[in-house]
Design a protein around this motif. Structure first.
Motif, PDB file in Angstrom:
ATOM      1  N   ALA A  13      10.444   6.671  -3.727  1.00 48.83           N
ATOM      2  CA  ALA A  13      10.413   5.209  -3.603  1.00 48.83           C
ATOM      3  C   ALA A  13      11.103   4.760  -2.317  1.00 48.83           C
ATOM      4  O   ALA A  13      10.626   3.840  -1.641  1.00 48.83           O
ATOM      5  CB  ALA A  13      11.071   4.574  -4.819  1.00 48.83           C
ATOM      6  N   LEU A  14      12.211   5.402  -1.969  1.00 48.53           N
ATOM      7  CA  LEU A  14      12.902   5.057  -0.726  1.00 48.53           C
ATOM      8  C   LEU A  14      12.033   5.344   0.488  1.00 48.53           C
ATOM      9  O   LEU A  14      11.964   4.535   1.427  1.00 48.53           O
ATOM     10  CB  LEU A  14      14.218   5.833  -0.620  1.00 48.53           C
ATOM     11  CG  LEU A  14      15.374   5.347  -1.487  1.00 48.53           C
ATOM     12  CD1 LEU A  14      16.522   6.339  -1.441  1.00 48.53           C
ATOM     13  CD2 LEU A  14      15.840   3.966  -1.045  1.00 48.53           C
ATOM     14  N   ARG A  15      11.356   6.495   0.483  1.00 43.83           N
ATOM     15  CA  ARG A  15      10.474   6.809   1.609  1.00 43.83           C
ATOM     16  C   ARG A  15       9.328   5.822   1.698  1.00 43.83           C
ATOM     17  O   ARG A  15       8.953   5.374   2.781  1.00 43.83           O
ATOM     18  CB  ARG A  15       9.940   8.244   1.491  1.00 43.83           C
ATOM     19  CG  ARG A  15      10.964   9.323   1.829  1.00 43.83           C
ATOM     20  CD  ARG A  15      10.305  10.675   2.025  1.00 43.83           C
ATOM     21  NE  ARG A  15       9.685  11.167   0.812  1.00 43.83           N
ATOM     22  CZ  ARG A  15      10.306  11.900  -0.106  1.00 43.83           C
ATOM     23  NH1 ARG A  15      11.588  12.209   0.065  1.00 43.83           N
ATOM     24  NH2 ARG A  15       9.678  12.337  -1.172  1.00 43.83           N
ATOM     25  N   PRO A  75      13.628   2.693  16.058  1.00 38.43           N
ATOM     26  CA  PRO A  75      14.120   1.309  16.105  1.00 38.43           C
ATOM     27  C   PRO A  75      13.673   0.426  14.957  1.00 38.43           C
ATOM     28  O   PRO A  75      14.503  -0.290  14.378  1.00 38.43           O
ATOM     29  CB  PRO A  75      13.583   0.804  17.452  1.00 38.43           C
ATOM     30  CG  PRO A  75      13.462   2.020  18.293  1.00 38.43           C
ATOM     31  CD  PRO A  75      13.059   3.121  17.356  1.00 38.43           C
ATOM     32  N   LEU A  76      12.392   0.421  14.601  1.00 38.26           N
ATOM     33  CA  LEU A  76      11.934  -0.471  13.531  1.00 38.26           C
ATOM     34  C   LEU A  76      12.521  -0.061  12.185  1.00 38.26           C
ATOM     35  O   LEU A  76      12.847  -0.917  11.355  1.00 38.26           O
ATOM     36  CB  LEU A  76      10.409  -0.492  13.464  1.00 38.26           C
ATOM     37  CG  LEU A  76       9.711  -1.220  14.611  1.00 38.26           C
ATOM     38  CD1 LEU A  76       8.197  -1.128  14.457  1.00 38.26           C
ATOM     39  CD2 LEU A  76      10.146  -2.678  14.705  1.00 38.26           C
ATOM     40  N   ALA A  77      12.661   1.230  11.956  1.00 34.70           N
ATOM     41  CA  ALA A  77      13.278   1.695  10.713  1.00 34.70           C
ATOM     42  C   ALA A  77      14.753   1.310  10.678  1.00 34.70           C
ATOM     43  O   ALA A  77      15.285   0.892   9.640  1.00 34.70           O
ATOM     44  CB  ALA A  77      13.123   3.207  10.583  1.00 34.70           C
ATOM     45  N   ARG A  78      15.418   1.432  11.817  1.00 33.72           N
ATOM     46  CA  ARG A  78      16.827   1.046  11.891  1.00 33.72           C
ATOM     47  C   ARG A  78      16.985  -0.456  11.656  1.00 33.72           C
ATOM     48  O   ARG A  78      17.894  -0.893  10.942  1.00 33.72           O
ATOM     49  CB  ARG A  78      17.399   1.439  13.246  1.00 33.72           C
ATOM     50  CG  ARG A  78      17.495   2.952  13.476  1.00 33.72           C
ATOM     51  CD  ARG A  78      17.826   3.261  14.929  1.00 33.72           C
ATOM     52  NE  ARG A  78      19.080   2.612  15.320  1.00 33.72           N
ATOM     53  CZ  ARG A  78      19.336   2.198  16.557  1.00 33.72           C
ATOM     54  NH1 ARG A  78      18.422   2.334  17.515  1.00 33.72           N
ATOM     55  NH2 ARG A  78      20.499   1.642  16.841  1.00 33.72           N
ATOM     56  N   ALA A 123       0.820  -1.207   0.000  1.00 32.92           N
ATOM     57  CA  ALA A 123       0.000   0.000   0.000  1.00 32.92           C
ATOM     58  C   ALA A 123       0.858   1.263   0.000  1.00 32.92           C
ATOM     59  O   ALA A 123       0.488   2.284  -0.609  1.00 32.92           O
ATOM     60  CB  ALA A 123      -0.934  -0.006   1.207  1.00 32.92           C
ATOM     61  N   ALA A 124       1.990   1.223   0.669  1.00 32.56           N
ATOM     62  CA  ALA A 124       2.868   2.396   0.714  1.00 32.56           C
ATOM     63  C   ALA A 124       3.426   2.714  -0.668  1.00 32.56           C
ATOM     64  O   ALA A 124       3.537   3.892  -1.043  1.00 32.56           O
ATOM     65  CB  ALA A 124       4.011   2.152   1.706  1.00 32.56           C
ATOM     66  N   THR A 147       8.623   3.406   4.832  1.00 28.77           N
ATOM     67  CA  THR A 147       7.342   3.596   5.514  1.00 28.77           C
ATOM     68  C   THR A 147       6.539   2.300   5.556  1.00 28.77           C
ATOM     69  O   THR A 147       6.028   1.899   6.612  1.00 28.77           O
ATOM     70  CB  THR A 147       6.517   4.687   4.813  1.00 28.77           C
ATOM     71  OG1 THR A 147       7.219   5.932   4.902  1.00 28.77           O
ATOM     72  CG2 THR A 147       5.139   4.832   5.444  1.00 28.77           C
ATOM     73  N   GLY A 148       6.414   1.652   4.418  1.00 27.78           N
ATOM     74  CA  GLY A 148       5.644   0.417   4.360  1.00 27.78           C
ATOM     75  C   GLY A 148       6.253  -0.685   5.204  1.00 27.78           C
ATOM     76  O   GLY A 148       5.539  -1.435   5.882  1.00 27.78           O
ATOM     77  N   ALA A 149       7.575  -0.806   5.178  1.00 36.08           N
ATOM     78  CA  ALA A 149       8.234  -1.841   5.965  1.00 36.08           C
ATOM     79  C   ALA A 149       8.062  -1.594   7.459  1.00 36.08           C
ATOM     80  O   ALA A 149       7.808  -2.523   8.233  1.00 36.08           O
ATOM     81  CB  ALA A 149       9.715  -1.904   5.606  1.00 36.08           C
TER      82      ALA A 149
END
Length: 289
Positions: free
Chosen positions: A91-93, A149-152, A33-34, A97-99
């Motif tokens: 695309a990187l954002r 943390p989750l993004a890292r 979806a992201a 975001t989705g992950a």
């Protein structure tokens, strides 16, 4: 077992722990979806744009080389057209975001301190990747560090898996295998044929690759893996593991053991969204190093 063998075994075990974190970007609805939210509708637009974005607004040639398993015609249908829909920065954002949204849904029961410690250790491993000859690994390692943390966790897992993937491609090339031959051998060894057609190769290309593998003795005339073929591909996997070992040697045995402990519940939750017979060939967690 030699120290090199032990290091390779550790690299393979850790792959089964961090790879599930990365692959939510391919299989979780929030990740899809992201990408759609920035105009990348359709699975393959999001896949090619998201995975290629660290390279910039590239054309198809570098992606054919670095992704390795896709037919050039399939890559050319996606690139560079996807950059008319979303820039690499968008695309990187979207992929991050989705992950993160996917991981948040899967790990909400884990305490914050668990996620922070896991992110610290996985980020330390990712910071030790060797960029030489590792195009996708180096491109991801060069991205700005994430804050939460989750993004890292996700970005570190992605850097490590692309670093490992670069080494795997090098091992396949050194073994004299081209992309369609690699897929043809894996299909002969039990992988679903959709892996081949889903990457744009034709039936004719598949049969020609299988004939070449028979000719070099990797497949029997009946199309089954031979002992020589199994030994050859096992050597490829061992070379892949050896090439991926440096970050874990840098982290050290004590911190590796602690990281596995921390990643275990995350990886198990991520496995719940990975379909059976997944096309990345990811096994269940390996629990013995």
């Amino acid at each position: 077992m030699t120290n090199q063998d032990e290091a390779g075994r550790t690299a393979r075990v850790l792959w089964t722990y961090y790879e599930p974190l990365h692959v939510v970007t391919y299989f979780h609805p929030r990740a899809r979806a992201a990408f759609e939210a920035v105009g990348l509708r359709g699975y393959w637009r999001g896949y090619f744009a998201g995975r290629a974005a660290p390279l910039g607004a590239t054309g198809p040639a570098p992606v054919v080389a670095t992704f390795f398993s896709f037919a050039p015609a399939m890559v050319e249908r996606a690139l560079p057209a996807v950059w008319q829909l979303a820039s690499p920065e968008e695309a990187l954002r979207a992929r991050l975001t989705g992950a993160v949204q996917a991981l948040a849904e899967l790990t909400y029961e884990l305490p914050e301190e668990h996620l922070v410690e896991a992110a610290d250790l996985l980020e330390a491993a990712a910071g030790a990747v060797e960029p030489g000859g590792r195009v996708l690994g180096a491109a991801n390692a060069a991205l700005a560090l994430a804050e939460y943390p989750l993004a890292r966790l996700w970005q570190a897992a992605t850097t490590l898996r692309e670093h490992r993937g670069d080494g795997h491609v090098a091992a396949l090339v050194a073994a004299g295998l081209d992309p369609v031959e690699t897929l043809a051998f894996k299909i002969a060894d039990g992988m679903a044929p959709i892996m081949l057609t889903g990457r744009g190769w034709t039936e004719e290309q598949w049969h020609a690759a299988r004939d070449r593998l028979v000719g070099r003795g990797w497949l029997t005339p009946e199309g089954k893996p031979s002992e020589a073929g199994r030994a050859g591909f096992r050597a490829v996997e061992e070379a892949t593991d050896a090439a991926a070992a440096h970050p874990w040697r840098a982290l050290g045995a004590e911190r590796v053991a602690r990281l596995r402990e921390l990643l275990d519940p995350l990886a198990r939750r991520c496995h719940t969204v990975i379909p059976p017979g997944n096309p990345i060939g990811l096994p269940t967690l390996l629990t013995e190093a």
